[in-house]
Scaffold this motif. Structure first.
Motif, PDB file in Angstrom:
ATOM      1  N   LEU A   1      58.890  61.161  38.083  1.00  0.00           N
ATOM      2  CA  LEU A   1      58.374  60.676  37.003  1.00  0.00           C
ATOM      3  C   LEU A   1      58.247  59.056  37.066  1.00  0.00           C
ATOM      4  N   ILE A   2      59.242  58.431  37.351  1.00  0.00           N
ATOM      5  CA  ILE A   2      59.231  56.777  37.735  1.00  0.00           C
ATOM      6  C   ILE A   2      58.170  56.491  38.763  1.00  0.00           C
ATOM      7  N   GLY A   3      58.320  57.412  39.977  1.00  0.00           N
ATOM      8  CA  GLY A   3      57.400  56.847  40.903  1.00  0.00           C
ATOM      9  C   GLY A   3      55.750  57.237  40.656  1.00  0.00           C
ATOM     10  N   HIS A   4      55.683  58.371  39.881  1.00  0.00           N
ATOM     11  CA  HIS A   4      54.198  58.561  39.414  1.00  0.00           C
ATOM     12  C   HIS A   4      53.777  57.279  38.353  1.00  0.00           C
ATOM     13  N   GLU A   5      54.548  56.874  37.587  1.00  0.00           N
ATOM     14  CA  GLU A   5      53.907  55.857  36.602  1.00  0.00           C
ATOM     15  C   GLU A   5      53.839  54.467  37.491  1.00  0.00           C
ATOM     16  N   LEU A   6      54.573  54.368  38.354  1.00  0.00           N
ATOM     17  CA  LEU A   6      54.448  53.064  39.478  1.00  0.00           C
ATOM     18  C   LEU A   6      53.322  53.176  40.295  1.00  0.00           C
ATOM     19  N   ARG A   7      53.089  54.438  40.659  1.00  0.00           N
ATOM     20  CA  ARG A   7      51.909  54.516  41.440  1.00  0.00           C
ATOM     21  C   ARG A   7      50.604  54.677  40.658  1.00  0.00           C
ATOM     22  N   LEU A   8      50.588  54.910  39.493  1.00  0.00           N
ATOM     23  CA  LEU A   8      49.464  54.701  38.648  1.00  0.00           C
ATOM     24  C   LEU A   8      49.137  53.030  38.376  1.00  0.00           C
ATOM     25  N   LEU A   9      50.102  52.462  38.155  1.00  0.00           N
ATOM     26  CA  LEU A   9      50.030  51.024  37.831  1.00  0.00           C
ATOM     27  C   LEU A   9      49.688  50.217  39.041  1.00  0.00           C
ATOM     28  N   ALA A  10      50.309  50.813  40.408  1.00  0.00           N
ATOM     29  CA  ALA A  10      49.927  49.976  41.516  1.00  0.00           C
ATOM     30  C   ALA A  10      48.216  50.461  42.018  1.00  0.00           C
ATOM     31  N   SER A  11      47.880  51.750  41.570  1.00  0.00           N
ATOM     32  CA  SER A  11      46.354  51.906  41.836  1.00  0.00           C
ATOM     33  C   SER A  11      45.425  51.303  40.888  1.00  0.00           C
ATOM     34  N   LEU A  12      45.969  50.816  39.623  1.00  0.00           N
ATOM     35  CA  LEU A  12      45.054  49.846  38.987  1.00  0.00           C
ATOM     36  C   LEU A  12      44.693  48.548  39.864  1.00  0.00           C
ATOM     37  N   GLY A  13      45.891  48.039  40.223  1.00  0.00           N
ATOM     38  CA  GLY A  13      45.480  46.743  41.175  1.00  0.00           C
ATOM     39  C   GLY A  13      44.661  47.024  42.260  1.00  0.00           C
ATOM     40  N   LEU A  14      44.917  48.110  42.960  1.00  0.00           N
ATOM     41  CA  LEU A  14      44.136  48.441  44.063  1.00  0.00           C
ATOM     42  C   LEU A  14      42.605  48.642  43.693  1.00  0.00           C
ATOM     43  N   TRP A  15      42.553  49.507  42.800  1.00  0.00           N
ATOM     44  CA  TRP A  15      41.266  49.756  42.130  1.00  0.00           C
ATOM     45  C   TRP A  15      40.231  48.438  41.979  1.00  0.00           C
ATOM     46  N   VAL A  16      40.913  47.440  41.218  1.00  0.00           N
ATOM     47  CA  VAL A  16      40.459  46.173  40.848  1.00  0.00           C
ATOM     48  C   VAL A  16      40.409  45.168  42.188  1.00  0.00           C
ATOM     49  N   ALA A  17      40.993  45.383  43.124  1.00  0.00           N
ATOM     50  CA  ALA A  17      40.841  44.586  43.950  1.00  0.00           C
ATOM     51  C   ALA A  17      39.905  45.323  45.250  1.00  0.00           C
ATOM     52  N   ARG A  18      39.359  46.611  44.963  1.00  0.00           N
ATOM     53  CA  ARG A  18      38.560  47.334  45.938  1.00  0.00           C
ATOM     54  C   ARG A  18      39.303  47.609  47.352  1.00  0.00           C
ATOM     55  N   ARG A  19      40.613  48.017  47.021  1.00  0.00           N
ATOM     56  CA  ARG A  19      41.378  48.458  48.453  1.00  0.00           C
ATOM     57  C   ARG A  19      41.993  49.868  48.256  1.00  0.00           C
ATOM     58  N   ARG A  20      42.148  50.483  49.377  1.00  0.00           N
ATOM     59  CA  ARG A  20      42.544  51.898  49.420  1.00  0.00           C
ATOM     60  C   ARG A  20      43.862  52.100  50.001  1.00  0.00           C
ATOM     61  N   ASP A  21      44.725  52.986  49.426  1.00  0.00           N
ATOM     62  CA  ASP A  21      46.005  53.175  49.829  1.00  0.00           C
ATOM     63  C   ASP A  21      46.171  54.045  51.071  1.00  0.00           C
ATOM     64  N   GLY A  22      46.949  53.770  52.050  1.00  0.00           N
ATOM     65  CA  GLY A  22      47.215  54.784  53.150  1.00  0.00           C
ATOM     66  C   GLY A  22      46.022  54.859  54.138  1.00  0.00           C
ATOM     67  N   VAL A  23      45.311  54.166  54.269  1.00  0.00           N
ATOM     68  CA  VAL A  23      44.176  54.182  55.003  1.00  0.00           C
ATOM     69  C   VAL A  23      44.290  53.082  56.645  1.00  0.00           C
ATOM     70  N   ARG A  24      44.386  53.611  57.487  1.00  0.00           N
ATOM     71  CA  ARG A  24      44.530  52.732  58.508  1.00  0.00           C
ATOM     72  C   ARG A  24      43.054  52.773  59.298  1.00  0.00           C
ATOM     73  N   PRO A  25      43.001  51.765  60.411  1.00  0.00           N
ATOM     74  CA  PRO A  25      41.810  51.648  61.143  1.00  0.00           C
ATOM     75  C   PRO A  25      41.697  52.888  61.869  1.00  0.00           C
ATOM     76  N   GLY A  26      40.339  53.540  61.917  1.00  0.00           N
ATOM     77  CA  GLY A  26      40.222  54.566  62.696  1.00  0.00           C
ATOM     78  C   GLY A  26      40.179  55.901  62.097  1.00  0.00           C
TER      79      GLY A  26
END
Length: 309
Positions: A80-105
């Motif tokens: 539950l704690i990890g889910h809430e933290l990932r939601l908050l982190a995703s808001l920051g990634l969304w605003v910054a137009r970045r993606r999680d877990g994507v590497r070159p290639g």
């Protein structure tokens, strides 16, 4: 150490809800006797000290910080704690137009487009509710503050966080694995060598069946993946779930299907490198057809008549 951890968990399951009730009573203006407050504070301090001692003991046994927390804190609470933290982190990634877990290639396949209008509609409804409840509870400051915090977090931020997680955490196809995700609660890794078949099929109805996982977006899936053996797709609170069929959706489902069908044979060819080379196919001898060969069901033609005598 195991007995101490179990004791701490039992005390925490009792003390934390009591502390929450006590905090609500204090905010609401209820008078709490001083001995009760002192006992609650002493219990909180003792629980924190006991947790610290248990944590240090686990660290001395060679466990890492993450492993120590997993020993002390139940898995559902960590999830539950990890889910809430990932939601908050995703808001920051969304605003910054970045993606999680994507590497070159890596090949990236977004899947949040078809649910965007619905999620924005939910967020607008939650905003209207927040404004309305704030106006209705203006004469009760304590209730107004509590409801305002709950509405802003569980309504607006939570709904936008789910959509932000869907945008910032797309499906990812690497050279050896497929990573399927849904919002912030599902992150499934499938080795390409386990994929037996891939189908492009649009479905709007999904029944809960053992061994199947449906990652729906706006109640639809467009790609079905069958596996040669089950993989574990943990449930929301961490319970095991073995699946052999996975249905998912992508904004460009046909491109996702083509990429998968091209990656799976390539992975199979890599796995079979070094094996015996296949024998070249030899031409098959076919019997010669002559003029006397007859079609079944027919007789030979009559001889042609000669010149008159």
């Amino acid at each position: 150490m195991t007995a101490l951890v179990r004791l701490l968990r039992g005390v925490a399951y009792t003390a934390l809800p009591a502390e929450l009730v006590l905090a609500v009573c204090l905010v609401a203006g209820v008078r709490i006797p001083v001995p009760v407050l002192a006992a609650a504070e002493a219990l909180t301090v003792l629980l924190a000290l006991a947790g610290l001692v248990a944590y240090l003991g686990l660290r001395r046994r060679g466990l890492s910080t993450r492993q120590s927390f997993r020993e002390l804190v139940p898995v559902p609470v960590l999830r539950l704690i990890g889910h809430e933290l990932r939601l908050l982190a995703s808001l920051g990634l969304w605003v910054a137009r970045r993606r999680d877990g994507v590497r070159p290639g890596d090949q990236v396949f977004p899947h949040a487009r078809d649910q965007a209008a619905l999620m924005y509609g939910f967020a607008f409804v939650c905003l209207v509710e927040t404004v309305g409840m704030s106006y209705l509870l203006a004469d009760w400051p304590v209730a107004h503050a509590i409801v305002l915090v709950l509405d802003v977090y569980s309504g607006i931020l939570f709904v936008l966080g789910i959509h932000a997680a869907s945008v910032a955490r797309p499906h990812v196809l690497t050279s050896d694995a497929l990573r399927l995700r849904q919002a912030a609660h599902i992150d499934l890794h499938i080795p390409l060598g386990l994929i037996a078949a891939v189908r492009h099929e649009l479905r709007f109805t999904h029944e809960k069946t053992e061994g199947e996982l449906n990652l729906t977006v706006a109640s639809q899936t467009s790609v079905t993946i069958e596996l040669t053996e089950p993989v574990d797709a943990p449930r929301f609170l961490g319970g095991p779930r073995a699946v052999r069929i996975v249905r998912c959706h992508a904004d460009d489902a046909r491109a996702f299907y083509r990429a998968l069908t091209q990656a799976v044979p390539a992975q199979a060819g890599t796995a079979q490198a070094g094996a015996t080379a296949p024998v070249a196919a030899q031409p098959v001898a076919r019997p010669a057809v002559t003029a006397q060969t007859l079609t079944p069901g027919r007789t030979a033609p009559s001889p042609t008549a000669g010149p008159p005598a």
